[in-house]
Motif scaffolding. Structure first.
Motif, PDB file in Angstrom:
ATOM      1  N   GLN A 173       1.274  -1.307   0.020  1.00 47.22           N
ATOM      2  CA  GLN A 173       0.020   0.149   0.454  1.00 47.22           C
ATOM      3  C   GLN A 173       0.457   1.289   0.077  1.00 47.22           C
ATOM      4  O   GLN A 173       2.360   1.567   0.584  1.00 47.22           O
ATOM      5  CB  GLN A 173      -0.617   0.100   1.633  1.00 47.22           C
ATOM      6  CG  GLN A 173      -1.997   1.456   1.753  1.00 47.22           C
ATOM      7  CD  GLN A 173      -2.630   1.108   3.047  1.00 47.22           C
ATOM      8  OE1 GLN A 173      -3.615   0.530   2.740  1.00 47.22           O
ATOM      9  NE2 GLN A 173      -1.941   1.781   4.191  1.00 47.22           N
ATOM     10  N   TYR A 174       0.827   2.124  -0.859  1.00 46.99           N
ATOM     11  CA  TYR A 174       0.890   2.723  -1.012  1.00 46.99           C
ATOM     12  C   TYR A 174       0.044   5.053  -0.498  1.00 46.99           C
ATOM     13  O   TYR A 174      -1.034   5.103  -1.116  1.00 46.99           O
ATOM     14  CB  TYR A 174       1.174   3.438  -2.313  1.00 46.99           C
ATOM     15  CG  TYR A 174       2.024   2.928  -2.791  1.00 46.99           C
ATOM     16  CD1 TYR A 174       2.393   1.804  -3.206  1.00 46.99           C
ATOM     17  CD2 TYR A 174       3.544   3.740  -3.087  1.00 46.99           C
ATOM     18  CE1 TYR A 174       3.453   0.544  -3.818  1.00 46.99           C
ATOM     19  CE2 TYR A 174       5.089   2.184  -3.509  1.00 46.99           C
ATOM     20  CZ  TYR A 174       4.318   0.937  -4.006  1.00 46.99           C
ATOM     21  OH  TYR A 174       5.731   0.034  -4.600  1.00 46.99           O
ATOM     22  N   ARG A 175       0.490   5.364   0.958  1.00 48.17           N
ATOM     23  CA  ARG A 175      -0.842   6.047   1.446  1.00 48.17           C
ATOM     24  C   ARG A 175      -0.526   7.408   1.345  1.00 48.17           C
ATOM     25  O   ARG A 175       0.581   7.852   1.595  1.00 48.17           O
ATOM     26  CB  ARG A 175      -0.521   6.100   2.811  1.00 48.17           C
ATOM     27  CG  ARG A 175      -1.973   5.996   3.807  1.00 48.17           C
ATOM     28  CD  ARG A 175      -2.601   6.025   4.519  1.00 48.17           C
ATOM     29  NE  ARG A 175      -3.597   5.308   4.306  1.00 48.17           N
ATOM     30  CZ  ARG A 175      -4.871   4.522   5.193  1.00 48.17           C
ATOM     31  NH1 ARG A 175      -4.600   4.628   6.881  1.00 48.17           N
ATOM     32  NH2 ARG A 175      -5.462   3.930   4.539  1.00 48.17           N
ATOM     33  N   PHE A 176      -0.683   8.422   1.103  1.00 48.73           N
ATOM     34  CA  PHE A 176      -0.962   9.392   1.592  1.00 48.73           C
ATOM     35  C   PHE A 176      -2.263  10.495   2.460  1.00 48.73           C
ATOM     36  O   PHE A 176      -3.053   9.862   2.383  1.00 48.73           O
ATOM     37  CB  PHE A 176      -1.609  10.233  -0.517  1.00 48.73           C
ATOM     38  CG  PHE A 176      -1.135   9.652  -1.540  1.00 48.73           C
ATOM     39  CD1 PHE A 176       1.065   9.768  -1.702  1.00 48.73           C
ATOM     40  CD2 PHE A 176      -1.413   8.751  -1.780  1.00 48.73           C
ATOM     41  CE1 PHE A 176       0.828   8.808  -2.438  1.00 48.73           C
ATOM     42  CE2 PHE A 176      -0.309   8.414  -3.100  1.00 48.73           C
ATOM     43  CZ  PHE A 176       0.815   8.156  -3.463  1.00 48.73           C
ATOM     44  N   THR A 177      -1.912  11.478   2.439  1.00 52.57           N
ATOM     45  CA  THR A 177      -2.296  11.634   3.899  1.00 52.57           C
ATOM     46  C   THR A 177      -2.712  13.368   3.748  1.00 52.57           C
ATOM     47  O   THR A 177      -3.626  13.532   4.248  1.00 52.57           O
ATOM     48  CB  THR A 177      -1.798  11.200   5.520  1.00 52.57           C
ATOM     49  OG1 THR A 177      -0.524  11.924   5.602  1.00 52.57           O
ATOM     50  CG2 THR A 177      -1.584  10.579   5.594  1.00 52.57           C
ATOM     51  N   GLU A 178      -2.045  13.890   2.975  1.00 52.27           N
ATOM     52  CA  GLU A 178      -2.301  15.154   2.724  1.00 52.27           C
ATOM     53  C   GLU A 178      -2.295  15.986   1.423  1.00 52.27           C
ATOM     54  O   GLU A 178      -1.428  15.096   0.471  1.00 52.27           O
ATOM     55  CB  GLU A 178      -1.488  16.364   3.874  1.00 52.27           C
ATOM     56  CG  GLU A 178      -2.171  17.410   3.131  1.00 52.27           C
ATOM     57  CD  GLU A 178      -1.121  18.131   4.921  1.00 52.27           C
ATOM     58  OE1 GLU A 178      -1.015  18.979   5.328  1.00 52.27           O
ATOM     59  OE2 GLU A 178       0.053  19.164   3.842  1.00 52.27           O
ATOM     60  N   GLY A 179      -2.782  16.354   0.705  1.00 47.88           N
ATOM     61  CA  GLY A 179      -2.539  17.041  -0.683  1.00 47.88           C
ATOM     62  C   GLY A 179      -3.697  16.975  -1.953  1.00 47.88           C
ATOM     63  O   GLY A 179      -4.880  17.298  -0.954  1.00 47.88           O
ATOM     64  N   LEU A 180      -3.597  17.222  -2.467  1.00 54.09           N
ATOM     65  CA  LEU A 180      -4.441  16.988  -3.610  1.00 54.09           C
ATOM     66  C   LEU A 180      -5.068  15.914  -4.896  1.00 54.09           C
ATOM     67  O   LEU A 180      -3.665  15.559  -5.475  1.00 54.09           O
ATOM     68  CB  LEU A 180      -4.776  19.039  -4.447  1.00 54.09           C
ATOM     69  CG  LEU A 180      -5.189  19.710  -3.881  1.00 54.09           C
ATOM     70  CD1 LEU A 180      -4.532  21.272  -4.201  1.00 54.09           C
ATOM     71  CD2 LEU A 180      -6.599  19.659  -3.519  1.00 54.09           C
ATOM     72  N   ILE A 181      -6.079  15.355  -5.048  1.00 61.94           N
ATOM     73  CA  ILE A 181      -6.180  14.676  -6.012  1.00 61.94           C
ATOM     74  C   ILE A 181      -7.116  16.225  -7.324  1.00 61.94           C
ATOM     75  O   ILE A 181      -8.458  16.019  -7.388  1.00 61.94           O
ATOM     76  CB  ILE A 181      -7.039  13.803  -5.670  1.00 61.94           C
ATOM     77  CG1 ILE A 181      -6.490  12.537  -4.991  1.00 61.94           C
ATOM     78  CG2 ILE A 181      -7.371  12.789  -6.825  1.00 61.94           C
ATOM     79  CD1 ILE A 181      -7.323  11.737  -4.112  1.00 61.94           C
ATOM     80  N   VAL A 182      -6.484  15.679  -8.544  1.00 63.67           N
ATOM     81  CA  VAL A 182      -7.380  16.802  -9.504  1.00 63.67           C
ATOM     82  C   VAL A 182      -7.895  15.994 -10.574  1.00 63.67           C
ATOM     83  O   VAL A 182      -6.040  14.934 -11.046  1.00 63.67           O
ATOM     84  CB  VAL A 182      -6.593  18.225  -9.587  1.00 63.67           C
ATOM     85  CG1 VAL A 182      -7.079  19.082  -8.498  1.00 63.67           C
ATOM     86  CG2 VAL A 182      -5.258  17.916  -9.815  1.00 63.67           C
ATOM     87  N   PRO A 183      -8.670  16.414 -11.169  1.00 63.44           N
ATOM     88  CA  PRO A 183      -8.758  14.839 -12.808  1.00 63.44           C
ATOM     89  C   PRO A 183      -7.612  16.462 -13.302  1.00 63.44           C
ATOM     90  O   PRO A 183      -8.144  17.557 -13.498  1.00 63.44           O
ATOM     91  CB  PRO A 183     -10.100  15.498 -13.395  1.00 63.44           C
ATOM     92  CG  PRO A 183     -10.371  16.899 -12.421  1.00 63.44           C
ATOM     93  CD  PRO A 183      -9.901  16.858 -11.346  1.00 63.44           C
ATOM     94  N   ARG A 184      -7.217  15.414 -14.960  1.00 64.26           N
ATOM     95  CA  ARG A 184      -6.715  16.063 -15.629  1.00 64.26           C
ATOM     96  C   ARG A 184      -6.998  16.164 -17.461  1.00 64.26           C
ATOM     97  O   ARG A 184      -6.922  17.295 -17.807  1.00 64.26           O
ATOM     98  CB  ARG A 184      -4.870  15.504 -15.954  1.00 64.26           C
ATOM     99  CG  ARG A 184      -3.983  15.574 -16.806  1.00 64.26           C
ATOM    100  CD  ARG A 184      -3.550  15.375 -16.698  1.00 64.26           C
ATOM    101  NE  ARG A 184      -2.186  14.375 -16.085  1.00 64.26           N
ATOM    102  CZ  ARG A 184      -1.851  13.149 -15.874  1.00 64.26           C
ATOM    103  NH1 ARG A 184      -1.727  12.874 -17.499  1.00 64.26           N
ATOM    104  NH2 ARG A 184      -1.024  12.163 -15.523  1.00 64.26           N
ATOM    105  N   ARG A 185      -7.721  14.699 -17.277  1.00 69.46           N
ATOM    106  CA  ARG A 185      -7.867  14.563 -18.663  1.00 69.46           C
ATOM    107  C   ARG A 185      -8.987  13.355 -18.715  1.00 69.46           C
ATOM    108  O   ARG A 185      -9.148  12.551 -18.014  1.00 69.46           O
ATOM    109  CB  ARG A 185      -7.153  13.977 -19.495  1.00 69.46           C
ATOM    110  CG  ARG A 185      -7.029  13.706 -21.287  1.00 69.46           C
ATOM    111  CD  ARG A 185      -5.478  13.879 -21.831  1.00 69.46           C
ATOM    112  NE  ARG A 185      -4.974  12.340 -21.174  1.00 69.46           N
ATOM    113  CZ  ARG A 185      -5.095  11.992 -22.788  1.00 69.46           C
ATOM    114  NH1 ARG A 185      -5.764  12.320 -24.335  1.00 69.46           N
ATOM    115  NH2 ARG A 185      -5.549  10.942 -22.879  1.00 69.46           N
ATOM    116  N   LEU A 186     -10.173  13.804 -19.396  1.00 67.68           N
ATOM    117  CA  LEU A 186     -10.873  13.087 -20.286  1.00 67.68           C
ATOM    118  C   LEU A 186     -11.241  12.157 -21.745  1.00 67.68           C
ATOM    119  O   LEU A 186     -11.198  13.506 -21.824  1.00 67.68           O
ATOM    120  CB  LEU A 186     -12.358  13.924 -19.378  1.00 67.68           C
ATOM    121  CG  LEU A 186     -13.679  12.911 -19.781  1.00 67.68           C
ATOM    122  CD1 LEU A 186     -14.723  12.885 -18.908  1.00 67.68           C
ATOM    123  CD2 LEU A 186     -14.159  12.398 -21.580  1.00 67.68           C
TER     124      LEU A 186
END
Lengths: 311, 60
Positions: free
Chosen positions: A108-121
């Motif tokens: 598992q690779y865990r992230f606890t802070e930051g942003l997830i954003v859509p880049r492309r559809l």
């Protein structure tokens, strides 16, 4: 020595009070974006000092389960810190002499802070629409910016029942016939900041969101006074819509038009012809329309409905 | 859909999606944190947006 480990991709998890397991994952990538420095000084032949001076790990993943993904992360992104426990990539361990390992044997690779954003559809004629997200973690002050754990169990993945493809496009009230491909570049500019020569960034924010829609086809008269004139055509949410239709899960065809399971995306922007005449050999001539979106003072530049009907 | 068309929490969520560019789940989470009387306030006013995104003031 011999190979004892092999892993493959798995669903990704929003580890929240109620977990969301994003399904239909097609790719997962994670780069450390390490800044290494090893200067040679004082006329030496060999470097003697070396350091890692910065890291801004960056990930991405793609999914074909558009409705599920969009309902969770759309234009303004998702703060990883808003999740109860974080966001997880998994590496799905294979069983030697079998298929997949069971129990707590995965990575598992865990992230606890930051942003997830859509880049492309993006979607092509007869293809399945695919949505790409960027994962931009920051340091939360306590945990590593990426926390790697072995010996974890993978969560159960929901049924892989979503595939969407092209239905129709209308821009500025004009029906765009013969669409071969649709692409939305969400144009989300995220900047991460750090200071004090710390290794990892500690702040992430969206600086700007400027989506651009590109439609490609082989219908030369897209460029015409009655369609998209040379000087372009303004479109509003009321008359500019991309519709994606949902495929049936186990047979040819699509979910009934009147069933609220399709996707519509409306936008406000200025459509213009980019490629008016693009040709090569015996291939059909291609035409493309580009439509940068804007904020109309009320609605987000792209408005999505994942429970749309078709007409 | 305009805010005037909002008849249910689901409609309200879709309206927030429209105005804020957030996912429907995020919108529902916002709504679920509001007491019922505030949901009604949100339904009747166009100015509500969460702190993280923007905040327009109601017109006088």
């Amino acid at each position: 020595m011999s190979v004892s480990n092999r892993h493959s991709i798995y669903a990704v998890r929003l580890d929240d009070t109620v977990d969301v397991i994003l399904k239909a994952i097609g790719s997962v990538n994670l780069r450390t974006e390490t800044q290494y420095r090893g200067d040679v000084t004082s006329g030496a032949v060999y470097r003697e000092h070396q350091a890692i001076v910065g890291q801004a790990p960056t990930g991405d993943f793609t999914t074909m389960a558009l409705a599920q993904a969009i309902d969770n992360i759309w234009l303004t992104g998702l703060s990883i810190g808003s999740l109860a426990s974080g966001f997880d990539f998994f590496a799905y361990k294979h069983q030697e002499g079998g298929s997949r390992a069971t129990g707590t044997s995965h990575r598992q690779y865990r992230f606890t802070e930051g942003l997830i954003v859509p880049r492309r559809l993006s979607v092509e004629h007869q293809g399945d629409a695919e949505l790409t997200y960027d994962v931009l973690p920051t340091y939360d002050g306590t945990n590593d910016i990426v926390q790697v754990s072995d010996s974890v169990a993978v969560p159960s993945v929901p049924s892989d029942d979503e595939r969407f493809t092209i239905h129709s496009v209308s821009l500025g009230g004009v029906t765009i016939s013969g669409v071969k491909s649709i692409e939305i570049d969400f144009g989300i500019n995220v900047e991460r900041e750090g200071a004090d020569s710390d290794l990892w960034p500690t702040h992430a924010s969206i600086v700007s969101i400027n989506p651009v829609l590109t439609i490609r086809g082989i219908t030369m008269d897209w460029l015409s006074s009655s369609n998209i004139p040379l000087i372009g055509k303004s479109g509003t949410h009321a008359n500019s819509v991309i519709k994606l239709r949902k495929r049936l899960q186990t047979q040819a065809g699509f979910v009934a038009d009147g069933t609220s399971e399709h996707i519509s995306i409306t936008g406000n922007g200025l459509a213009y012809i980019d490629d008016a005449y693009a040709s090569q050999g015996d291939s059909p001539n291609e035409v493309s329309i580009v439509m940068p979106m804007r904020y109309d003072g009320s609605n987000a530049p792209l408005v999505v409905d994942t429970t749309a009907t078709l007409s | 859909m305009t805010i005037e068309d909002v008849q249910s929490k689901d409609d309200l969520a879709q309206s927030l999606v429209r105005r804020l560019g957030i996912g429907k789940r995020q919108a529902q989470q916002i709504i679920d944190t509001l007491p019922p009387e505030d949901v009604e306030v949100v339904r009747k006013n166009q100015y509500f947006v969460p702190d993280k995104v923007d905040r327009k003031q109601p017109e006088a």
